[in-house]
Design a protein around this motif. Structure first.
Motif, short mmCIF file in Angstrom:
data_model
loop_
_atom_site.label_atom_id
_atom_site.label_comp_id
_atom_site.label_asym_id
_atom_site.label_seq_id
_atom_site.Cartn_x
_atom_site.Cartn_y
_atom_site.Cartn_z
N ALA A 184 0.85 -1.19 0.00
CA ALA A 184 0.00 0.00 0.00
C ALA A 184 0.88 1.23 0.00
CB ALA A 184 -0.94 0.00 1.20
N GLN A 185 0.24 2.38 -0.12
CA GLN A 185 0.97 3.65 -0.11
C GLN A 185 0.56 4.46 1.11
OE1 GLN A 185 0.94 5.94 -3.74
NE2 GLN A 185 1.35 7.86 -2.66
N ALA A 186 1.56 5.04 1.77
CA ALA A 186 1.32 5.88 2.94
C ALA A 186 1.88 7.27 2.68
CB ALA A 186 1.96 5.28 4.18
N VAL A 187 1.33 8.24 3.38
CA VAL A 187 1.80 9.62 3.27
C VAL A 187 2.17 10.09 4.67
CG1 VAL A 187 1.29 11.95 2.44
CG2 VAL A 187 0.22 9.96 1.35
N PRO A 188 3.41 9.79 5.12
CA PRO A 188 3.80 10.20 6.47
C PRO A 188 4.37 11.61 6.48
CG PRO A 188 5.55 8.92 5.52
CD PRO A 188 4.46 9.00 4.47
N SER A 189 4.40 12.19 7.64
CA SER A 189 5.04 13.50 7.81
C SER A 189 6.39 13.38 8.46
CB SER A 189 4.16 14.43 8.65
OG SER A 189 3.91 13.85 9.92
N GLU A 190 6.64 12.27 9.20
CA GLU A 190 7.90 12.02 9.87
C GLU A 190 8.30 10.58 9.64
OE1 GLU A 190 9.88 14.06 11.39
OE2 GLU A 190 8.59 15.82 11.22
N PRO A 191 9.61 10.27 9.71
CA PRO A 191 10.04 8.89 9.51
C PRO A 191 9.44 7.93 10.52
CG PRO A 191 11.88 10.38 9.36
CD PRO A 191 10.73 11.18 9.82
N VAL A 192 9.19 8.39 11.77
CA VAL A 192 8.64 7.49 12.77
C VAL A 192 7.24 7.03 12.40
CG1 VAL A 192 7.61 9.28 14.21
CG2 VAL A 192 8.45 7.17 15.26
N SER A 193 6.54 7.76 11.52
CA SER A 193 5.19 7.39 11.13
C SER A 193 5.16 6.03 10.45
CB SER A 193 4.60 8.45 10.19
OG SER A 193 4.54 9.70 10.84
N ARG A 194 6.22 5.67 9.73
CA ARG A 194 6.22 4.36 9.07
C ARG A 194 6.27 3.24 10.09
NH1 ARG A 194 9.10 0.22 6.41
NH2 ARG A 194 8.16 -0.25 4.39
N ALA A 195 7.08 3.42 11.15
CA ALA A 195 7.11 2.40 12.18
C ALA A 195 5.75 2.29 12.87
CB ALA A 195 8.20 2.73 13.20
N GLU A 196 5.12 3.43 13.18
CA GLU A 196 3.79 3.40 13.79
C GLU A 196 2.77 2.82 12.83
OE1 GLU A 196 2.97 7.36 14.93
OE2 GLU A 196 4.42 7.38 16.59
N LEU A 197 2.91 3.17 11.55
CA LEU A 197 1.95 2.66 10.56
C LEU A 197 2.04 1.14 10.43
CD1 LEU A 197 -0.18 3.43 8.50
CD2 LEU A 197 1.63 3.73 6.82
N LEU A 198 3.25 0.62 10.39
CA LEU A 198 3.41 -0.83 10.32
C LEU A 198 2.86 -1.50 11.58
CD1 LEU A 198 6.96 -1.26 8.74
CD2 LEU A 198 4.76 -1.91 7.74
N SER A 199 3.09 -0.86 12.73
CA SER A 199 2.57 -1.43 13.97
C SER A 199 1.04 -1.48 13.95
CB SER A 199 3.05 -0.61 15.16
OG SER A 199 2.54 -1.13 16.38
N LEU A 200 0.38 -0.39 13.50
CA LEU A 200 -1.08 -0.37 13.40
C LEU A 200 -1.58 -1.38 12.37
CD1 LEU A 200 -1.74 3.50 13.52
CD2 LEU A 200 -2.19 1.82 15.33
N LEU A 201 -0.87 -1.47 11.25
CA LEU A 201 -1.28 -2.40 10.21
C LEU A 201 -1.19 -3.84 10.69
CD1 LEU A 201 -2.18 -2.87 7.29
CD2 LEU A 201 0.25 -2.80 6.61
N HIS A 202 -0.11 -4.17 11.41
CA HIS A 202 0.03 -5.53 11.93
C HIS A 202 -1.04 -5.83 12.97
CE1 HIS A 202 4.55 -5.52 10.74
NE2 HIS A 202 3.76 -5.82 9.72
N ALA A 203 -1.38 -4.83 13.81
CA ALA A 203 -2.43 -5.04 14.81
C ALA A 203 -3.78 -5.29 14.13
CB ALA A 203 -2.51 -3.83 15.73
N ASN A 204 -4.11 -4.53 13.10
CA ASN A 204 -5.39 -4.72 12.39
C ASN A 204 -5.43 -6.05 11.65
OD1 ASN A 204 -6.61 -2.29 13.18
ND2 ASN A 204 -5.51 -1.13 11.59
#
Length: 550
Positions: free
Chosen positions: A476-496
């Motif tokens: 998928a494609q994400a639009v983060p504002s900070e590099p840490v957003s990708r780590a948080e995004l992956l964490s949320l995606l894995h939880a879902n």
């Protein structure tokens, strides 16, 4: 009567000279090779240096004999006459009615000039010795010299005290002036110069000037005192002559270096103007639609590289005109610096070359999310020697450019539409679960995850059919504002993903297949918030409600 006796003696000496010269010539030639030069020194003043063996006498014997004759003549007469007399190709040096020594052409070196010139200079030095010997026996002269020495010493001490008091006054006056002047040097509210840094520097410079004046004053006082007395006068003259020669040498060096230094400065000014012109031209050429490889990203390194080439060429052109460039010391220093660069900077040159490759191939750009080997993060700085990336865990990694060019680089930002990056994850589910159900659950998990862009649509790929399970990859494609957003995004995606698979009763496990487990490995929804997750979830919901507007 005395004159005729002298002429008769000269004639007898002439006959003896002719008779003995033929016999002693061979011995003189052999002794000339092995004899050491001997200096004739009287009253601390150098008269002449004997180099040749003459009439069987070595230079040392000749110097000893001449010293004895001159000392006897000075003791016998208060003011003996000094003159020279030619004999064949040599010259007799006479003091009173006695022969002091002979100056032979073999005694002269290449810088001494003719025999006559050398004999006249020797006669002048010997005449000066006679005068100084007379002064050394004059009590009135010595008392006068002592009085002048005492007066000079008092003046010397007074000047030293005056210089010391001047230094103390300057040390008290300087801080006030420094604070007054540096306070005016401001850009906005920022002061350019710090008093705490300037004052120690000025104090050291003032101390250097003080000790230089003390040394110069002591040098002149010592020179003056030594020249007052006959025996120490040669030392004083040598000190004074050394200072004059040093000043003349420095002045000649400055005057001689001025034309070459002018040309070198002219070359540097031309290089500076050419560098500014090239910078302006490259800025115009970097506009869109002009040159494809020259853009905003490559403009700065291209400008620096062009300026470096211009200045290196200017240095090579100006090198022959620099002061001391043709000396052996300067050449040796140049060779040493070149050797040090060759041996110690090979890795640095390699890093710089790798940095240029990364810049002009546009492998990386600041702000892109990349994976280099085992390191992953957002590129924050692309330098000449190193590249910095910031991971999602708050780490800043500095990677050598040579390592990046030698490793596989995954760029998650280059293929996306607009700013952002690609986010992906993989799961392995058994063959007993329909693949259409797995794809639908993965897409549902992506839809529930905030931060995953709905456009373009997330996709699921079956990347591998292993012996016991297929592998599914969600992209998928994400639009983060900070590099840490990708780590948080992956964490949320894995939880879902876990939540969706648990809702539909699909177990996420990929063991080597030995048999179905007695109890399926999935979590019922009633157990999703088991303690202490239930407490943290309740607190989170309570804080969310408190933050809602009334």
């Amino acid at each position: 009567m005395g004159r005729s006796s002298l002429e008769w003696g000269r004639g007898l000496f002439w006959v003896l000279w002719l008779a003995m010269s033929a016999v002693a010539q061979a011995a003189d030639e052999v002794a000339l090779i092995t004899a050491e030069p001997a200096e004739l020194k009287l009253a601390n003043r150098s008269i002449f240096v004997f180099h040749a063996t003459l009439l069987g006498e070595t230079p040392e014997v000749r110097a000893t004999r001449a010293r004895g004759v001159i000392s006897e003549a000075l003791d016998a007469s208060e003011h003996p006459e000094v003159r020279i007399d030619p004999i064949r190709d040599s010259y007799l040096v006479l003091i009173g009615d006695r022969r002091a020594f002979i100056i032979s052409p073999k005694d002269l070196t290449a810088v001494d000039g003719s025999v006559r010139q050398a004999a006249e200079e020797v006669a002048q030095r010997l005449h000066l010795v006679v005068e100084e010997s007379k002064e050394a026996r004059n009590v009135r002269f010595l008392l006068t010299a002592g009085g002048l020495t005492a007066v000079a010493t008092l003046i010397y001490l007074a000047l030293l005290r005056l210089i010391y008091r001047g230094k103390a006054w300057a040390l008290a006056w300087l801080p006030k002036q420094v604070r007054k002047r540096t306070g005016d040097l401001k850009v906005g509210f920022a002061q350019l110069l710090d008093v705490s840094n300037i004052y120690p520097l000025l104090r050291r410079l003032l101390g250097l000037v003080y000790w230089a004046l003390v040394f110069l004053l002591t040098y002149e006082w010592l020179t003056f005192v030594l020249q007052r007395f006959p025996y120490t006068r040669p030392w004083g003259e040598s000190l004074n002559q050394y200072l004059v020669d040093l000043a003349r040498y420095l002045l000649d060096a400055v005057v001689g270096a001025f034309p070459g230094l002018t040309i070198a400065l002219l070359i540097f000014f031309i290089a500076r103007g050419l560098s500014a012109f090239c910078k302006s031209m490259l800025e115009r050429l970097s506009r869109p639609g002009t040159i494809s490889w020259l853009n905003r990203e490559t403009l700065l390194p291209t400008t620096r590289l062009t300026s470096l080439i211009i200045w290196l060429f200017a240095l090579a052109m100006a090198y022959p005109y620099l002061p001391g460039a043709n000396t052996n010391a300067f050449k040796g220093l140049s060779v040493l610096i070149g050797l040090m660069i060759s041996l110690g900077a090979s890795s640095v040159v390699g890093q710089a070359a790798a940095g240029l490759i990364l810049t002009y191939t546009r492998t990386l750009r600041p702000g892109e999310y990349v994976r280099i080997g085992e390191y992953e993060g957002t590129v924050t700085e692309l330098g000449t020697f190193t590249t910095s990336i910031r991971t999602g865990l708050g780490e800043v990694l500095t990677l050598p450019n040579s390592m990046i060019t030698g490793a596989v680089t995954k760029n998650y930002s280059r293929v996306v539409e607009g700013p952002g990056y690609v986010v992906d994850t993989s799961v392995t589910i058994g063959y007993d679960t329909p693949w259409r159900q797995v794809e639908a659950m993965l897409l549902e998990a992506a839809r529930r995850t905030p931060g995953v862009s709905p456009e373009p649509h997330p996709r699921v790929f079956q990347t591998k059919l292993s012996d016991f399970y297929p592998e599914y990859r969600l992209v998928a494609q994400a639009v983060p504002s900070e590099p840490v957003s990708r780590a948080e995004l992956l964490s949320l995606l894995h939880a879902n993903i876990q939540d969706v698979f648990n809702e539909y009763g699909v177990q996420i496990m990929s063991p080597h297949y030995l048999g179905d487990p007695v109890q399926e490995k999935w979590v019922p929804k009633d157990n999703w918030y088991a303690a202490p997750a239930r407490d943290s979830s309740a607190k989170h919901e309570s804080s969310a409600k408190d933050g809602e507007p009334g």
